[in-house]
Motif scaffolding. Sequence first.
Motif, short mmCIF file in Angstrom:
data_model
loop_
_atom_site.label_atom_id
_atom_site.label_comp_id
_atom_site.label_asym_id
_atom_site.label_seq_id
_atom_site.Cartn_x
_atom_site.Cartn_y
_atom_site.Cartn_z
N TYR A 58 5.59 2.85 -22.73
CA TYR A 58 6.87 3.03 -23.42
C TYR A 58 8.03 2.66 -22.50
CZ TYR A 58 10.67 5.33 -25.97
OH TYR A 58 11.84 5.60 -26.61
N ARG A 59 8.14 3.36 -21.36
CA ARG A 59 9.16 3.05 -20.36
C ARG A 59 8.68 3.49 -18.98
NH1 ARG A 59 14.63 5.56 -23.15
NH2 ARG A 59 14.68 4.21 -25.01
N GLN A 60 9.10 2.74 -17.95
CA GLN A 60 8.91 3.12 -16.55
C GLN A 60 7.46 3.41 -16.19
OE1 GLN A 60 12.98 5.58 -17.02
NE2 GLN A 60 11.97 5.98 -15.07
N GLY A 61 6.54 2.71 -16.84
CA GLY A 61 5.12 2.88 -16.55
C GLY A 61 4.47 4.05 -17.26
N PHE A 62 5.20 4.72 -18.15
CA PHE A 62 4.70 5.91 -18.83
C PHE A 62 4.50 5.61 -20.32
CE2 PHE A 62 6.02 7.53 -14.93
CZ PHE A 62 5.78 8.89 -14.79
N CYS A 63 3.47 6.21 -20.90
CA CYS A 63 3.31 6.15 -22.35
C CYS A 63 4.39 7.02 -23.00
CB CYS A 63 1.91 6.63 -22.76
SG CYS A 63 1.59 8.39 -22.46
N TYR A 64 4.50 6.93 -24.31
CA TYR A 64 5.56 7.65 -25.03
C TYR A 64 5.49 9.16 -24.77
CZ TYR A 64 8.50 9.23 -28.93
OH TYR A 64 9.47 9.83 -29.68
N ASP A 65 4.29 9.73 -24.89
CA ASP A 65 4.16 11.19 -24.74
C ASP A 65 4.54 11.64 -23.33
OD1 ASP A 65 3.31 11.48 -27.36
OD2 ASP A 65 1.18 11.33 -26.85
N CYS A 66 4.07 10.91 -22.32
CA CYS A 66 4.37 11.29 -20.95
C CYS A 66 5.84 11.08 -20.60
CB CYS A 66 3.48 10.51 -19.98
SG CYS A 66 1.75 11.01 -20.02
N PHE A 67 6.45 10.05 -21.17
CA PHE A 67 7.85 9.80 -20.88
C PHE A 67 8.72 10.97 -21.33
CE2 PHE A 67 12.09 8.12 -21.72
CZ PHE A 67 12.35 7.44 -20.54
N TYR A 68 8.34 11.63 -22.41
CA TYR A 68 9.14 12.74 -22.92
C TYR A 68 8.62 14.11 -22.50
CZ TYR A 68 12.04 9.60 -25.58
OH TYR A 68 12.94 8.61 -25.94
N SER A 69 7.62 14.14 -21.59
CA SER A 69 7.12 15.44 -21.12
C SER A 69 7.07 15.56 -19.61
CB SER A 69 5.73 15.71 -21.69
OG SER A 69 4.80 14.73 -21.26
N SER A 70 6.88 14.47 -18.90
CA SER A 70 6.72 14.55 -17.44
C SER A 70 8.06 14.83 -16.75
CB SER A 70 6.15 13.23 -16.91
OG SER A 70 6.20 13.21 -15.50
N PRO A 71 8.06 15.74 -15.77
CA PRO A 71 9.30 16.00 -15.02
C PRO A 71 9.71 14.81 -14.16
CG PRO A 71 7.46 17.13 -14.00
CD PRO A 71 6.95 16.59 -15.30
N ALA A 72 8.81 13.85 -13.94
CA ALA A 72 9.12 12.71 -13.09
C ALA A 72 10.05 11.71 -13.75
CB ALA A 72 7.83 12.00 -12.67
N VAL A 73 10.30 11.87 -15.04
CA VAL A 73 11.19 10.95 -15.75
C VAL A 73 12.24 11.71 -16.57
CG1 VAL A 73 9.79 8.87 -15.82
CG2 VAL A 73 9.32 10.69 -17.46
N GLY A 74 12.67 12.86 -16.08
CA GLY A 74 13.75 13.58 -16.74
C GLY A 74 15.06 12.80 -16.66
N ASP A 75 16.02 13.18 -17.47
CA ASP A 75 17.31 12.48 -17.50
C ASP A 75 18.00 12.49 -16.14
OD1 ASP A 75 17.01 11.84 -20.15
OD2 ASP A 75 18.23 13.50 -20.90
N TRP A 76 17.75 13.51 -15.34
CA TRP A 76 18.41 13.63 -14.03
C TRP A 76 17.97 12.55 -13.05
CZ3 TRP A 76 14.94 14.33 -10.12
CH2 TRP A 76 13.68 14.84 -10.47
N ILE A 77 16.86 11.86 -13.35
CA ILE A 77 16.43 10.77 -12.48
C ILE A 77 17.47 9.66 -12.50
CG2 ILE A 77 14.71 8.95 -12.13
CD1 ILE A 77 13.58 11.60 -11.38
N MET A 78 17.86 9.23 -13.70
CA MET A 78 18.84 8.16 -13.84
C MET A 78 20.28 8.68 -13.74
SD MET A 78 16.92 5.59 -14.08
CE MET A 78 18.14 4.34 -14.48
N ARG A 79 20.46 9.94 -14.03
CA ARG A 79 21.81 10.54 -13.98
C ARG A 79 21.76 11.78 -13.07
NH1 ARG A 79 24.29 11.55 -19.71
NH2 ARG A 79 26.08 11.97 -18.35
#
Length: 265
Positions: A58-79
């Motif tokens: 989906y994004r950044q090497g993560f599938c859709y489910d992981c992108f919206y659940s993993s702490p490694a891709v929270g909004d605070w990463i980009m912001r």
Amino acid sequence: MQYQGTLAKMETEFATPIQYYLVFETSFINVNQLIGKRIALAFEGYQCLNCKKHKKIYRQGFCYDCFYSSPAVGDWIMRPELSTAHLGIADRDLDYETRVQVQPHVVYLALSSEVKVGVTRKSQIPTRWIDQGAWQAISVVEVPNRYLAGITEVALKNHFTDKTNWRKMLQHDVLERDLAAERLRVYDWLPDEVKPYFNPSLVEHYTMDYPVTQRPVKVTGLNLDKTPEYSGTLVGIQGQYLIFDDGTVFNVRGFEGYIVRLSIV
């Protein structure tokens, strides 16, 4: 010779020139050694970097489910200004977020096409700058957590861009700027809570030398979803981009989680 594996961003070594490595599950390649050779890339499928399942990225090497659940891709990463772990407030996983957010962070100025402001963990210097393809970079201020770095970046975005023009970067269309002089201008623009961390005598100035033998006149990005097979002669590497002799460039980091077959032909 042939290699196969799931793409993740290239590992780098700060040297003259920068050394690049593609690391797969059972092998690795010093990509610098491929410069001047014709190589072929073939898209074979997907594997999420988080759950390891063969699901579409989906994004950044993560599938859709992981992108919206993993702490490694929270909004605070980009912001980074959205970071809250220093307050004991969780976004997705407080233990993970505390480890990443509550550690020394650096706000920096980098020169790739023009002067760019950015944030990185201190432990990621100079890797972060290499990944962006910066020619030069200099630390502006070091702070104890990601939140303070984030609000500093927000303040400095009123004076510097926070984006890299990757086409100009790869063509070496770079503005001439004195980063040390630019750094000394920023004190009055810093948030009040960050000003005590500013050290005017701090000198952490890096210059990067990339292994590039030929610059593209016209840049064309390779998209594996649209062009699943490609071959060309590798003429350089900068940032996370492979540069080919026909002007095609491939952003390895942009296709993390894609399974590829790489052949030296």
